[in-house]
Design an enzyme around this catalytic site. Structure first.
Site, mmCIF file in Angstrom:
data_model
loop_
_atom_site.group_PDB
_atom_site.id
_atom_site.type_symbol
_atom_site.label_atom_id
_atom_site.label_comp_id
_atom_site.label_asym_id
_atom_site.label_seq_id
_atom_site.Cartn_x
_atom_site.Cartn_y
_atom_site.Cartn_z
ATOM 1 N N THR A 53 0.256 11.079 5.246
ATOM 2 C CA THR A 53 1.330 10.550 5.498
ATOM 3 C C THR A 53 0.706 8.699 4.665
ATOM 4 O O THR A 53 1.640 8.298 4.908
ATOM 5 C CB THR A 53 0.116 9.760 6.867
ATOM 6 O OG1 THR A 53 0.666 8.518 7.792
ATOM 7 C CG2 THR A 53 -1.094 8.780 6.380
ATOM 8 N N TYR A 54 0.247 9.222 3.221
ATOM 9 C CA TYR A 54 0.291 7.957 3.364
ATOM 10 C C TYR A 54 1.381 8.010 2.051
ATOM 11 O O TYR A 54 2.139 8.770 0.799
ATOM 12 C CB TYR A 54 -1.154 7.934 1.356
ATOM 13 C CG TYR A 54 -2.623 7.779 2.592
ATOM 14 C CD1 TYR A 54 -2.630 7.890 3.589
ATOM 15 C CD2 TYR A 54 -3.583 8.530 1.217
ATOM 16 C CE1 TYR A 54 -4.330 7.559 4.106
ATOM 17 C CE2 TYR A 54 -4.979 8.820 1.692
ATOM 18 C CZ TYR A 54 -4.948 8.198 2.899
ATOM 19 O OH TYR A 54 -6.728 8.207 3.517
ATOM 20 N N SER A 55 2.540 6.606 1.763
ATOM 21 C CA SER A 55 2.152 5.421 2.725
ATOM 22 C C SER A 55 3.254 4.948 3.300
ATOM 23 O O SER A 55 4.161 4.249 2.891
ATOM 24 C CB SER A 55 1.541 3.861 1.782
ATOM 25 O OG SER A 55 2.845 4.306 0.319
ATOM 26 N N GLU A 65 4.743 9.669 -0.245
ATOM 27 C CA GLU A 65 4.560 9.346 -1.504
ATOM 28 C C GLU A 65 2.791 9.343 -2.773
ATOM 29 O O GLU A 65 3.430 8.929 -3.739
ATOM 30 C CB GLU A 65 4.653 7.786 -1.087
ATOM 31 C CG GLU A 65 5.620 7.525 -0.804
ATOM 32 C CD GLU A 65 6.172 7.183 0.772
ATOM 33 O OE1 GLU A 65 7.008 7.636 1.203
ATOM 34 O OE2 GLU A 65 5.505 7.797 1.709
#
Length: 314
Positions: A53-55, A65
């Protein structure tokens, strides 16, 4: 040379500092991220932590990402096998939760972005209590059997669900959690100490704490009357308002002065000494921030120093 620590019951050997990948593709662009990763590995670090899930919280980003930046770095450096790579599943906007199909699809996407055919340590990012632990463990075990994941771990989970997961793995002879990623630091002890830590210790799990520096508060750069230019300044500065925060800062100042060490190094050394803790996670936006973090490899606090910090943070 950095001495490596064994990660729980696994065969993974990791450095005392895990490098947080949350900043890659967020506050650190690709060139900065590459520079930080190069300096971290040159300094003896081998344990990089990211998540699918970052970012995704940044407008215009979709999630992934950080993994994409890491994948490009691995490709450019040809060093994938030298790094213990941890990522997480369950919080990506398009792969939310821990249903078996979500875990499988999320893992495939992570592998694609990372440009690798295996993940060393795969965490469930946030427990999903709508899914039975049996389904979660079975899905993770399948990834291990397929060679896509070496070891499995959990983050943000209750002691009860953690225990149930381990019991199921042991009963059925399936892949078993080897590590836990809790929120834990000098100004946030009740987020781990107690039943959760006891459960981890009883199961022989390695703890890899996140927010090890309390969003930067434990670097000492937040002081009354100062303004810090950071995306996380609000979260860190709130600790200045508390008696515990002020006591911890005073104790860190004193020990750092006596040991001629950075405040962040002392805070990480305390955490690295705690029961079950193997490798605290800290992130660096710039190469300049890294030496204070990597110095934890060599700083051993005395019993008296550890007691001073433990009492100040009580």
């Amino acid at each position: 040379m950095t001495s490596l620590r064994k990660l729980g019951s696994s065969d993974l050997q990791v450095s005392t500092l895990s490098l947080g990948g949350n900043v890659f593709g967020w506050t650190a662009d690709e060139a900065q991220s590459f520079a930080v990763l190069d300096a971290y590995t040159a300094g003896g670090g081998n344990f990089v932590d990211t998540a699918d899930t970052y970012s995704s919280w940044i407008p215009g980003n979709v999630g992934g990402e950080s993994e994409t930046v890491l994948g490009k770095w691995f490709a450019a450096r040809g060093n994938r096998s030298d790094v213990v790579l941890a990522t997480k599943v369950g919080s990506h906007p398009e792969y939310k939760g821990l249903a078996a199909a979500t875990i499988k699809a999320g893992a495939e996407e992570s592998l694609r972005r990372l440009g690798t055919d295996y993940i060393d340590l795969y965490y469930t990012h946030h427990d999903d209590e709508t899914v039975p632990v049996e389904e979660i463990i079975t899905a993770l075990d399948q990834l291990v059997k397929e060679g896509k994941v070496r070891e499995i771990a959990a983050s943000n989970i209750s002691p009860e669900r953690l225990r149930a997961s381990i019991d199921f793995s042991e009963r059925e002879g399936l892949a078993r959690y080897v590590a836990l990623q809790p929120h834990y630091n000098l100004v946030s002890r009740d987020t781990y100490e107690g039943e959760l830590q006891d459960t981890a210790a009883g199961a022989g799990l390695a703890s890899v704490p996140y927010f090890a520096l309390a969003s930067g508060f434990l670097t000492g750069k937040y002081r009354p009357g100062t303004t810090v230019d950071s995306a996380r300044a609000g979260g860190a500065a709130q600790h200045l308002e508390t008696e515990r925060g002020q006591k911890v800062l005073a104790a860190l100042d004193e020990i750092a002065r006596e040991r001629n060490a950075e405040i962040a190094t002392v805070a990480l050394a305390w955490l690295a000494s705690r029961p079950t803790v193997v490798s605290p996670i800290a992130s660096a936006r710039t190469v300049e921030q890294l030496p204070a973090l990597l110095a934890v490899h060599d700083l051993r606090l005395t019993d008296q120093e550890l007691t001073t910090l433990t009492e100040a943070s009580a």
